[in-house]
Design a protein around this motif. Sequence first.
Motif, PDB file in Angstrom:
ATOM      1  N   PHE A  43     -33.117  27.300 -31.055  1.00  0.00           N
ATOM      2  CA  PHE A  43     -33.394  26.338 -31.913  1.00  0.00           C
ATOM      3  C   PHE A  43     -32.859  26.756 -33.268  1.00  0.00           C
ATOM      4  CE2 PHE A  43     -36.416  25.460 -28.390  1.00  0.00           C
ATOM      5  CZ  PHE A  43     -35.941  24.146 -28.157  1.00  0.00           C
ATOM      6  N   GLN A  64     -35.567  29.621 -27.218  1.00  0.00           N
ATOM      7  CA  GLN A  64     -36.769  28.811 -26.643  1.00  0.00           C
ATOM      8  C   GLN A  64     -37.947  29.856 -26.200  1.00  0.00           C
ATOM      9  OE1 GLN A  64     -35.507  26.685 -23.074  1.00  0.00           O
ATOM     10  NE2 GLN A  64     -37.070  25.090 -23.504  1.00  0.00           N
ATOM     11  N   VAL A  67     -40.164  30.480 -29.052  1.00  0.00           N
ATOM     12  CA  VAL A  67     -40.669  29.456 -29.856  1.00  0.00           C
ATOM     13  C   VAL A  67     -42.135  29.009 -28.901  1.00  0.00           C
ATOM     14  CG1 VAL A  67     -40.772  26.795 -29.863  1.00  0.00           C
ATOM     15  CG2 VAL A  67     -38.932  28.164 -30.532  1.00  0.00           C
ATOM     16  N   PRO A  74     -41.471  22.316 -28.158  1.00  0.00           N
ATOM     17  CA  PRO A  74     -40.163  21.494 -28.494  1.00  0.00           C
ATOM     18  C   PRO A  74     -40.237  20.074 -28.006  1.00  0.00           C
ATOM     19  CG  PRO A  74     -39.747  23.594 -27.365  1.00  0.00           C
ATOM     20  CD  PRO A  74     -41.111  23.168 -27.228  1.00  0.00           C
ATOM     21  N   VAL A  79     -39.410  20.685 -33.434  1.00  0.00           N
ATOM     22  CA  VAL A  79     -40.687  21.721 -32.777  1.00  0.00           C
ATOM     23  C   VAL A  79     -41.970  21.427 -33.415  1.00  0.00           C
ATOM     24  CG1 VAL A  79     -41.098  24.045 -32.613  1.00  0.00           C
ATOM     25  CG2 VAL A  79     -38.781  23.330 -32.100  1.00  0.00           C
ATOM     26  N   GLU A  90     -30.575  21.806 -31.690  1.00  0.00           N
ATOM     27  CA  GLU A  90     -30.713  22.602 -30.427  1.00  0.00           C
ATOM     28  C   GLU A  90     -29.284  23.029 -30.175  1.00  0.00           C
ATOM     29  OE1 GLU A  90     -32.334  20.614 -27.335  1.00  0.00           O
ATOM     30  OE2 GLU A  90     -33.403  19.076 -28.499  1.00  0.00           O
TER      31      GLU A  90
END
Length: 93
Positions: A43, A64, A67, A74, A79, A90
């Motif tokens: 992201f 990802q 995150v 997400p 997010v 993305e």
Amino acid sequence: MMTNLFVSRDCIALLEQRGAILRQGNLLTILPEGTVFSLAPAFRFLETLVGDDIWRMEGKVLTQTEVLRLNGLPVSEGVFLGESTYKVQEGFV
């Protein structure tokens, strides 16, 4: 030190339509050379929509996995991270 390149989902889709690349799972092949790259979902944090940017995420790219390690959630084009909501693009690194 290895540097990652962020490529948006839209860019990947356009290159696939033009026949310039082939994407299979987490592998991307540049055509016709056949050079293969491993992709990881990522992201690019564009702006803070709700709350303050206490995480200093604007302009950063996180995978990802990164995150999720931060307990981020997400969602479509965004997010949730703590009390903040970020608009994201993305793509892959």
